[in-house]
Design an enzyme around this catalytic site. Structure first.
Site, PDB file in Angstrom:
ATOM      1  N   GLN A 159      -4.550  -1.657   9.900  1.00 13.00           N
ATOM      2  CA  GLN A 159      -4.461  -2.976   9.280  1.00 13.00           C
ATOM      3  C   GLN A 159      -5.008  -4.050  10.220  1.00 13.00           C
ATOM      4  OE1 GLN A 159      -3.546  -3.406   6.160  1.00 13.00           O
ATOM      5  NE2 GLN A 159      -3.362  -5.615   6.055  1.00 13.00           N
ATOM      6  N   LYS A 215       0.838  -1.208   0.000  1.00  9.24           N
ATOM      7  CA  LYS A 215       0.000   0.000   0.000  1.00  9.24           C
ATOM      8  C   LYS A 215       0.873   1.258   0.000  1.00  9.24           C
ATOM      9  CE  LYS A 215      -3.777  -2.465   2.236  1.00  9.24           C
ATOM     10  NZ  LYS A 215      -4.473  -2.804   3.495  1.00  9.24           N
ATOM     11  N   ASP A 254     -10.989   2.667   4.495  1.00  9.35           N
ATOM     12  CA  ASP A 254     -11.298   1.237   4.431  1.00  9.35           C
ATOM     13  C   ASP A 254     -12.812   1.005   4.356  1.00  9.35           C
ATOM     14  OD1 ASP A 254      -9.235  -0.655   4.365  1.00  9.35           O
ATOM     15  OD2 ASP A 254      -8.785  -0.442   6.507  1.00  9.35           O
TER      16      ASP A 254
HETATM   17  N1  LIG Z   1      -7.559  -2.584   7.448  1.00  6.55           N
HETATM   18  C1  LIG Z   1      -7.348  -3.499   6.494  1.00  6.55           C
HETATM   19  N2  LIG Z   1      -7.629  -3.189   5.207  1.00  6.55           N
HETATM   20  C2  LIG Z   1      -7.413  -4.104   4.211  1.00  6.55           C
HETATM   21  O1  LIG Z   1      -7.680  -3.824   3.032  1.00  6.55           O
HETATM   22  C3  LIG Z   1      -6.861  -5.386   4.559  1.00  6.55           C
HETATM   23  C4  LIG Z   1      -6.593  -5.644   5.914  1.00  6.55           C
HETATM   24  N3  LIG Z   1      -6.854  -4.693   6.849  1.00  6.55           N
HETATM   25  N4  LIG Z   1      -6.090  -6.833   6.299  1.00  6.55           N
HETATM   26  C5  LIG Z   1      -5.761  -7.870   5.335  1.00  6.55           C
HETATM   27  C6  LIG Z   1      -6.577  -7.770   4.064  1.00  6.55           C
HETATM   28  C7  LIG Z   1      -5.954  -8.475   2.883  1.00  6.55           C
HETATM   29  N5  LIG Z   1      -5.653  -7.435   1.913  1.00  6.55           N
HETATM   30  C8  LIG Z   1      -4.971  -7.642   0.704  1.00  6.55           C
HETATM   31  C9  LIG Z   1      -4.472  -6.621  -0.065  1.00  6.55           C
HETATM   32  C10 LIG Z   1      -3.733  -6.869  -1.219  1.00  6.55           C
HETATM   33  C11 LIG Z   1      -3.483  -8.151  -1.630  1.00  6.55           C
HETATM   34  C12 LIG Z   1      -2.657  -8.388  -2.842  1.00  6.55           C
HETATM   35  O2  LIG Z   1      -2.131  -7.487  -3.451  1.00  6.55           O
HETATM   36  N6  LIG Z   1      -2.482  -9.640  -3.242  1.00  6.55           N
HETATM   37  C13 LIG Z   1      -1.641 -10.031  -4.371  1.00  6.55           C
HETATM   38  C14 LIG Z   1      -0.537 -10.959  -3.919  1.00  6.55           C
HETATM   39  C15 LIG Z   1       0.329 -10.355  -2.843  1.00  6.55           C
HETATM   40  C16 LIG Z   1       1.398 -11.299  -2.332  1.00  6.55           C
HETATM   41  O3  LIG Z   1       2.207 -11.755  -3.151  1.00  6.55           O
HETATM   42  O4  LIG Z   1       1.411 -11.567  -1.104  1.00  6.55           O
HETATM   43  C17 LIG Z   1      -2.453 -10.737  -5.425  1.00  6.55           C
HETATM   44  O5  LIG Z   1      -3.492 -11.322  -5.063  1.00  6.55           O
HETATM   45  O6  LIG Z   1      -2.064 -10.734  -6.581  1.00  6.55           O
HETATM   46  C18 LIG Z   1      -3.998  -9.187  -0.887  1.00  6.55           C
HETATM   47  C19 LIG Z   1      -4.741  -8.931   0.259  1.00  6.55           C
HETATM   48  C20 LIG Z   1      -6.031  -6.237   2.413  1.00  6.55           C
HETATM   49  N7  LIG Z   1      -6.597  -6.367   3.621  1.00  6.55           N
END
Ligand SMILES: Nc1nc(=O)c2c([nH]1)NC[C@@H]1CN(c3ccc(C(=O)N[C@@H](CCC(=O)O)C(=O)O)cc3)C=[N+]21
Length: 295
Positions: free
Chosen positions: A96, A52, A119
């Site tokens: 987070q 982020k 969020d």
């Molecule tokens: N307050 C809060 N807000 C959130 O938005 C929040 C959170 N807490 N806690 C956890 C979850 C999970 N989350 C993700 C964000 C990006 C990928 C992402 O970019 N994933 C990549 C892979 C990343 C990697 O390689 O680890 C993909 O799917 O291609 C995944 C999961 C946001 N979250």
């Protein structure tokens, strides 16, 4: 079958936002500033927060990462949130999740100023979303809507089956798909661990949104021909052959389900990158609202 390419679309969105930021700079205006609070040092959380912050830098936003130890008390976190609420330089911030067990997540989410809640997790914003009022839509559901829209996926009158009722994905998604307009106007079934005959319900779905977190849960036999399949699962599985020692897997048996689906999101490269792009979009919105309210 067409891939709903979240990686590509998220890059398009980031380019669009970067162009907006450039215009703001040319007008001599303040650029959006996102802060992220990370409590503890969970590996996955560190990765997401890191992505982020890097995304902010890439598109010209200001960003602040607030790191707090895993032993942080609820009082200390609430004091930090109060500080971020009052800091006029910060347009939006996120805390987070998940938080360590000594901290009451509900209390924390209630403490965030709804106008800075990019969020979209504050009950005020969740309520506004459910009532079609202008608000911050949670980034993951917002990203899924954006993908459906940019690929012109027809949702009107379709049966959408959502798997999983989390506050962050399943619950809001079930509301959004049933709202008036497009993407929406769909007939929604929200399924969860107590749902009877879940495979039979899934087999009737025109659109399946799986937000369960169980690798390979959704098999080709379970989905209808030409179904739209959205995979929100992100589970880390150990894989020594990868440089990081793990790989990311979704809820969907992609190789087989993709042969039957009309549209499908891959993991990685589907919903995950869209989540980040829409958080940035919400932060841009927060800046615009903040500016018009301070004039
Ligand atoms: N307050 C809060 N807000 C959130 O938005 C929040 C959170 N807490 N806690 C956890 C979850 C999970 N989350 C993700 C964000 C990006 C990928 C992402 O970019 N994933 C990549 C892979 C990343 C990697 O390689 O680890 C993909 O799917 O291609 C995944 C999961 C946001 N979250």
């Amino acid at each position: 079958m067409e891939i709903l390419d979240g990686k590509k679309v998220s890059n398009d969105i980031k380019d669009e936002i970067a162009a907006e930021v450039l215009k703001m700079k040319e007008r001599g205006e303040k650029v959006p500033h996102l802060a992220a609070v990370l409590v503890g040092n969970d590996g996955a959380s560190l990765t997401y927060v890191g992505s982020k912050v890097r995304a902010c830098e890439r598109i010209g936003f200001e960003s602040t990462l607030v790191k707090m130890p895993s032993t942080t008390s609820e009082i200390e976190l609430l004091a930090k949130i109060k500080e971020l609420n009052e800091n006029d330089d910060i347009d939006g911030f996120i805390v987070q999740l998940p938080l360590p067990p000594q901290i009451d997540t509900q209390k924390v989410l209630l403490a965030v100023d709804p106008d800075k809640d990019v969020d979209g997790f504050h009950p005020m914003n969740f309520g506004k979303m459910a009532l079609d009022m202008s608000t911050f839509i949670p980034a993951t559901p917002f990203g899924i809507l954006e993908l459906l829209e940019r690929y012109n996926v027809d949702t009107k009158g379709k049966h959408t089956v959502v798997i999983g009722r989390s506050h962050i994905v399943g619950r809001p998604m079930s509301i959004l798909m049933g709202r008036k307009g497009w993407p929406g106007n769909s007939t929604v079934t929200l399924t969860h661990s107590h749902t009877k005959n879940i495979t039979q319900i899934i087999s009737q779905a025109d659109i399946v949104i799986s937000a369960l977190g169980v690798p390979n849960f959704l098999k080709a036999e379970m989905v209808k021909d030409d179904a739209v399949v959205i995979d929100v699962g992100i589970t880390r599985v150990t894989d020594e052959s990868r440089p990081k020692g793990y790989k990311i897997v979704g809820d969907v048996d992609f190789d087989n389900v993709s042969k039957k689906a009309s549209f499908i999101t891959p993991v990685p490269g589907g919903v995950g990158p869209m989540t980040i792009a829409m958080l940035l979009k919400n932060t841009l919105l927060a800046r615009e609202r903040h500016r018009s309210s301070s004039k």
